[in-house]
Design a protein around this motif. Structure first.
Motif, PDB file in Angstrom:
ATOM      1  N   MET A  42       0.828  -1.201   0.000  1.00 38.20           N
ATOM      2  CA  MET A  42       0.000   0.000   0.000  1.00 38.20           C
ATOM      3  C   MET A  42       0.865   1.254   0.000  1.00 38.20           C
ATOM      4  O   MET A  42       0.426   2.317  -0.385  1.00 38.20           O
ATOM      5  CB  MET A  42      -0.909   0.036   1.230  1.00 38.20           C
ATOM      6  CG  MET A  42      -1.997  -0.990   1.220  1.00 38.20           C
ATOM      7  SD  MET A  42      -2.915  -0.838   2.749  1.00 38.20           S
ATOM      8  CE  MET A  42      -4.203  -2.018   2.462  1.00 38.20           C
ATOM      9  N   ARG A  43       2.087   1.096   0.453  1.00 39.55           N
ATOM     10  CA  ARG A  43       2.976   2.249   0.558  1.00 39.55           C
ATOM     11  C   ARG A  43       3.668   2.554  -0.758  1.00 39.55           C
ATOM     12  O   ARG A  43       4.254   3.611  -0.901  1.00 39.55           O
ATOM     13  CB  ARG A  43       3.993   2.006   1.653  1.00 39.55           C
ATOM     14  CG  ARG A  43       3.335   1.928   3.011  1.00 39.55           C
ATOM     15  CD  ARG A  43       4.382   1.908   4.100  1.00 39.55           C
ATOM     16  NE  ARG A  43       3.726   1.795   5.380  1.00 39.55           N
ATOM     17  CZ  ARG A  43       3.730   0.707   6.129  1.00 39.55           C
ATOM     18  NH1 ARG A  43       4.384  -0.357   5.747  1.00 39.55           N
ATOM     19  NH2 ARG A  43       3.108   0.687   7.276  1.00 39.55           N
ATOM     20  N   GLU A  44       3.646   1.655  -1.707  1.00 41.65           N
ATOM     21  CA  GLU A  44       4.251   1.750  -3.024  1.00 41.65           C
ATOM     22  C   GLU A  44       5.340   2.809  -3.170  1.00 41.65           C
ATOM     23  O   GLU A  44       5.100   3.990  -3.221  1.00 41.65           O
ATOM     24  CB  GLU A  44       3.186   1.940  -4.108  1.00 41.65           C
ATOM     25  CG  GLU A  44       2.642   3.314  -4.237  1.00 41.65           C
ATOM     26  CD  GLU A  44       1.661   3.467  -5.374  1.00 41.65           C
ATOM     27  OE1 GLU A  44       1.735   4.533  -6.007  1.00 41.65           O
ATOM     28  OE2 GLU A  44       0.859   2.582  -5.616  1.00 41.65           O
ATOM     29  N   GLY A  45       6.551   2.356  -3.232  1.00 39.35           N
ATOM     30  CA  GLY A  45       7.653   3.261  -3.504  1.00 39.35           C
ATOM     31  C   GLY A  45       8.362   3.794  -2.276  1.00 39.35           C
ATOM     32  O   GLY A  45       9.194   4.660  -2.393  1.00 39.35           O
ATOM     33  N   GLY A  46       8.040   3.294  -1.107  1.00 35.68           N
ATOM     34  CA  GLY A  46       8.749   3.718   0.092  1.00 35.68           C
ATOM     35  C   GLY A  46       8.227   5.027   0.655  1.00 35.68           C
ATOM     36  O   GLY A  46       7.039   5.313   0.594  1.00 35.68           O
ATOM     37  N   ALA A  47       9.140   5.814   1.200  1.00 36.18           N
ATOM     38  CA  ALA A  47       8.776   7.059   1.878  1.00 36.18           C
ATOM     39  C   ALA A  47       8.098   8.031   0.916  1.00 36.18           C
ATOM     40  O   ALA A  47       8.491   8.166  -0.235  1.00 36.18           O
ATOM     41  CB  ALA A  47      10.009   7.690   2.486  1.00 36.18           C
ATOM     42  N   ARG A  48       7.070   8.683   1.399  1.00 32.08           N
ATOM     43  CA  ARG A  48       6.331   9.667   0.607  1.00 32.08           C
ATOM     44  C   ARG A  48       6.395  11.024   1.280  1.00 32.08           C
ATOM     45  O   ARG A  48       6.530  11.115   2.498  1.00 32.08           O
ATOM     46  CB  ARG A  48       4.871   9.221   0.428  1.00 32.08           C
ATOM     47  CG  ARG A  48       4.737   8.004  -0.451  1.00 32.08           C
ATOM     48  CD  ARG A  48       5.302   8.283  -1.813  1.00 32.08           C
ATOM     49  NE  ARG A  48       5.044   7.164  -2.719  1.00 32.08           N
ATOM     50  CZ  ARG A  48       5.345   7.195  -3.992  1.00 32.08           C
ATOM     51  NH1 ARG A  48       5.910   8.261  -4.526  1.00 32.08           N
ATOM     52  NH2 ARG A  48       5.094   6.165  -4.763  1.00 32.08           N
ATOM     53  N   PRO A  49       6.278  12.094   0.515  1.00 35.77           N
ATOM     54  CA  PRO A  49       6.440  13.443   1.062  1.00 35.77           C
ATOM     55  C   PRO A  49       5.190  13.990   1.750  1.00 35.77           C
ATOM     56  O   PRO A  49       5.053  15.195   1.923  1.00 35.77           O
ATOM     57  CB  PRO A  49       6.778  14.265  -0.180  1.00 35.77           C
ATOM     58  CG  PRO A  49       6.063  13.561  -1.278  1.00 35.77           C
ATOM     59  CD  PRO A  49       6.149  12.097  -0.927  1.00 35.77           C
ATOM     60  N   CYS A  50       4.277  13.096   2.137  1.00 37.93           N
ATOM     61  CA  CYS A  50       3.035  13.551   2.749  1.00 37.93           C
ATOM     62  C   CYS A  50       2.383  12.396   3.484  1.00 37.93           C
ATOM     63  O   CYS A  50       2.866  11.272   3.443  1.00 37.93           O
ATOM     64  CB  CYS A  50       2.076  14.081   1.686  1.00 37.93           C
ATOM     65  SG  CYS A  50       1.482  12.802   0.540  1.00 37.93           S
ATOM     66  N   THR A  51       1.270  12.717   4.111  1.00 40.21           N
ATOM     67  CA  THR A  51       0.410  11.700   4.700  1.00 40.21           C
ATOM     68  C   THR A  51      -0.912  11.750   3.931  1.00 40.21           C
ATOM     69  O   THR A  51      -1.176  12.737   3.231  1.00 40.21           O
ATOM     70  CB  THR A  51       0.138  11.989   6.187  1.00 40.21           C
ATOM     71  OG1 THR A  51      -0.658  13.178   6.284  1.00 40.21           O
ATOM     72  CG2 THR A  51       1.429  12.138   6.980  1.00 40.21           C
ATOM     73  N   PRO A  52      -1.753  10.731   4.081  1.00 33.09           N
ATOM     74  CA  PRO A  52      -3.075  10.823   3.448  1.00 33.09           C
ATOM     75  C   PRO A  52      -3.839  12.065   3.910  1.00 33.09           C
ATOM     76  O   PRO A  52      -4.550  12.695   3.126  1.00 33.09           O
ATOM     77  CB  PRO A  52      -3.774   9.536   3.886  1.00 33.09           C
ATOM     78  CG  PRO A  52      -2.661   8.577   4.137  1.00 33.09           C
ATOM     79  CD  PRO A  52      -1.544   9.412   4.688  1.00 33.09           C
ATOM     80  N   ASP A  53      -3.666  12.437   5.160  1.00 34.87           N
ATOM     81  CA  ASP A  53      -4.354  13.624   5.676  1.00 34.87           C
ATOM     82  C   ASP A  53      -3.917  14.906   4.969  1.00 34.87           C
ATOM     83  O   ASP A  53      -4.711  15.830   4.801  1.00 34.87           O
ATOM     84  CB  ASP A  53      -4.155  13.748   7.183  1.00 34.87           C
ATOM     85  CG  ASP A  53      -4.813  12.601   7.935  1.00 34.87           C
ATOM     86  OD1 ASP A  53      -5.894  12.146   7.505  1.00 34.87           O
ATOM     87  OD2 ASP A  53      -4.240  12.149   8.939  1.00 34.87           O
TER      88      ASP A  53
END
Length: 125
Positions: A42-53
């Motif tokens: 579900m995280r696809e691609g590791g760390a992301r620059p945001c949260t769903p919120d």
């Protein structure tokens, strides 16, 4: 937000498009609503620059400014659940496709400015 979290977000991989960001957000929101921990896929691609919120706050701000309507949000939810964008060739999906495109365009401007989505000029690389 802590300095470490802020630094991690700056090093995170932006999404390739507003649609990628939306589907990622939707999957994590659904896991949260179901009381499940997000799976690695579900995280696809590791760390992301945001949260769903963060993405929901962008949608809320766009709605408050009149850039997207509740119909746009309904389409985002419906096709988030389906896990695909509307297809204008499928009977009954043309109007949803128009709303989807409008929402993605409005979201894209803000998400790009925040570094959540790659700039358009870099997406083709």
């Amino acid at each position: 937000m802590s300095a470490a979290m802020d630094e991690a977000r700056q090093e995170a991989e932006p999404f390739k498009s507003p649609a990628h960001a939306w589907f990622w957000c939707w999957r994590l929101l659904q896991a949260r609503a179901d009381g499940r921990a997000p799976r690695a896929d579900m995280r696809e691609g590791g760390a992301r620059p945001c949260t769903p919120d963060d993405i929901l706050r962008v949608l809320d701000a766009l709605h408050r400014r009149g850039r997207i309507t509740l119909e746009h949000v309904r389409v985002l939810r419906e096709y988030g659940e389906k896990g695909r964008p509307p297809n204008p060739v499928i009977p009954g999906e043309h109007t949803a496709f128009v709303h989807w495109q409008q929402a993605m365009s409005a979201m894209g401007v803000v998400l790009e400015a925040k570094g959540i989505v790659m700039p358009r000029k870099e997406r083709g690389r």
